[in-house]
Design an enzyme around this catalytic site. Sequence first.
Site, PDB file in Angstrom:
ATOM      1  N   ARG A  93       0.820  -1.240   0.000  1.00 24.25           N
ATOM      2  CA  ARG A  93       0.000   0.000   0.000  1.00 24.25           C
ATOM      3  C   ARG A  93       0.843   1.274   0.000  1.00 24.25           C
ATOM      4  O   ARG A  93       0.384   2.331   0.428  1.00 24.25           O
ATOM      5  CB  ARG A  93      -0.975   0.035   1.174  1.00 24.25           C
ATOM      6  CG  ARG A  93      -1.947  -1.109   1.165  1.00 24.25           C
ATOM      7  CD  ARG A  93      -3.114  -0.867   2.076  1.00 24.25           C
ATOM      8  NE  ARG A  93      -4.009  -1.996   2.026  1.00 24.25           N
ATOM      9  CZ  ARG A  93      -3.833  -3.102   2.736  1.00 24.25           C
ATOM     10  NH1 ARG A  93      -2.809  -3.221   3.559  1.00 24.25           N
ATOM     11  NH2 ARG A  93      -4.689  -4.098   2.624  1.00 24.25           N
ATOM     12  N   ASN A 217       2.694  21.514 -19.295  1.00 23.37           N
ATOM     13  CA  ASN A 217       2.196  20.895 -20.526  1.00 23.37           C
ATOM     14  C   ASN A 217       2.462  21.737 -21.767  1.00 23.37           C
ATOM     15  O   ASN A 217       1.981  21.405 -22.850  1.00 23.37           O
ATOM     16  CB  ASN A 217       0.691  20.644 -20.416  1.00 23.37           C
ATOM     17  CG  ASN A 217       0.391  19.566 -19.404  1.00 23.37           C
ATOM     18  OD1 ASN A 217       1.122  18.577 -19.312  1.00 23.37           O
ATOM     19  ND2 ASN A 217      -0.652  19.758 -18.626  1.00 23.37           N
ATOM     20  N   HIS A 220       2.714  20.239 -25.194  1.00 22.54           N
ATOM     21  CA  HIS A 220       2.307  18.843 -25.089  1.00 22.54           C
ATOM     22  C   HIS A 220       0.934  18.554 -25.684  1.00 22.54           C
ATOM     23  O   HIS A 220       0.679  17.438 -26.115  1.00 22.54           O
ATOM     24  CB  HIS A 220       2.366  18.365 -23.633  1.00 22.54           C
ATOM     25  CG  HIS A 220       3.770  18.050 -23.183  1.00 22.54           C
ATOM     26  ND1 HIS A 220       4.745  19.025 -23.103  1.00 22.54           N
ATOM     27  CD2 HIS A 220       4.369  16.886 -22.826  1.00 22.54           C
ATOM     28  CE1 HIS A 220       5.877  18.462 -22.706  1.00 22.54           C
ATOM     29  NE2 HIS A 220       5.685  17.166 -22.530  1.00 22.54           N
TER      30      HIS A 220
HETATM   31 ZN   LIG Z   1       7.119  15.743 -21.953  1.00 24.02          ZN
END
Ligand SMILES: [Zn+2]
Length: 337
Positions: A93, A217, A220
């Site tokens: 876990r 991002n 991206h």
């Molecule tokens: Zn990347």
Amino acid sequence: LIRAQAPSSVHVLLDRNAAEVVSRQLEYSLQAVNLPFDVQAWTPSEAKKSLAQAEKVAGRMLRKGADRSSLVLGVGGGITTDLAGFVAANLMRGCAWGAIPTTLLGMADAAIGGKTAVNLAEGKNLFGAFHQPSLVLADVSTLRSLAPRDWSCGLGEIVKAGMICKPALLKHLENCPKASLRRAGDDMLKAVRMSMRMKLGIVSADPREGGERKLLNLGHTFGHALETLAGPRKLAHGEAVALGILCALYAAVELDLASPDYARRIEKLLTRCGLPTRFPGKLPSVAMLAKQIARDKKKAGSQIDWIVPIRAGKCRIVPGTEAKALATWAHARLSAH
Ligand SMILES: [Zn+2]
Ligand SMILES: NC(=O)c1ccc[n+]([C@@H]2O[C@H](COP(=O)([O-])OP(=O)(O)OC[C@H]3O[C@@H](n4cnc5c(N)ncnc54)[C@H](O)[C@@H]3O)[C@@H](O)[C@H]2O)c1
């Protein structure tokens, strides 16, 4: 560093392609901490960044005595650190883990931020968890055996880092000798250090990508679509990101948010880094690009949040743009050059 974690045992997942440059130091350090340890080597690939492989890796760790207080170490490229982190997030876990990245992309990006995942048949990185590493150790000298294309891919993400919030990093990449961009030396150390700091700064302020982390991002939204449409052999991730950055710059200039000079400057820098500025092969149609962009996992409905580069060190999150509009800009940029 390992001793500071006081683990009951250490379980290493080692990238076979990095073994030559890290093995000796790794064994030496593990013996020096005087704890039970096990090293399992593997040859990474996106196909093997899978649940089945995670099960294998975890199984061996358990057979070698792993328990809740063990430390998992991922030593290698981004595939290896992503998989090791994923195993650590789930083993008993969740146990502690550390990343020792040995690719430029791993150092500048993958090893930092606690995103861990494996791929599913439905797509890349779709099954995973946020699980922060308790140590990240990057030794630039391990990059000396890196393939030219892997240097370029890492540089793509480093240029991205500079565009997001480190203008000095862009200047450094522009001004250092070109040979330094392929050399495991001081110039690279400086570049890696700056990009690690920038990513660390952003992810510690926003670990679960609620806001500012989305800036990472940049390039991206376009890049992922281009990567999928071209196929990984023609366009590696960092190469696709470079093209994605150029598409985002084109759109920003069209929207009057960035200057053409800035777009030209970044194009020149990406070329200097050995990155492509054209789509390899036949450019997909606007409709195909739009369909692929709409599949982006960061989307909300058909509206897409994307990152607009404004000027060196400054980007902005623009919410809710239609995939079709993004595709039209990408198509215009990639067919104009
Ligand atoms: Zn990347
Ligand atoms: N978790 C994140 O936030 C994050 C961010 C970016 C990318 N990623 C993931 O990272 C992966 C890409 O990382 P990558 O570019 O490092 O790819 P990779 O792990 O495939 O490494 C590239 C190649 O270099 C080899 N290699 C590793 N170290 C080497 C060395 N020192 N010398 C010579 N060869 C070496 C590897 O075995 C591999 O063949 C993708 O799976 C991507 O999804 C994750």
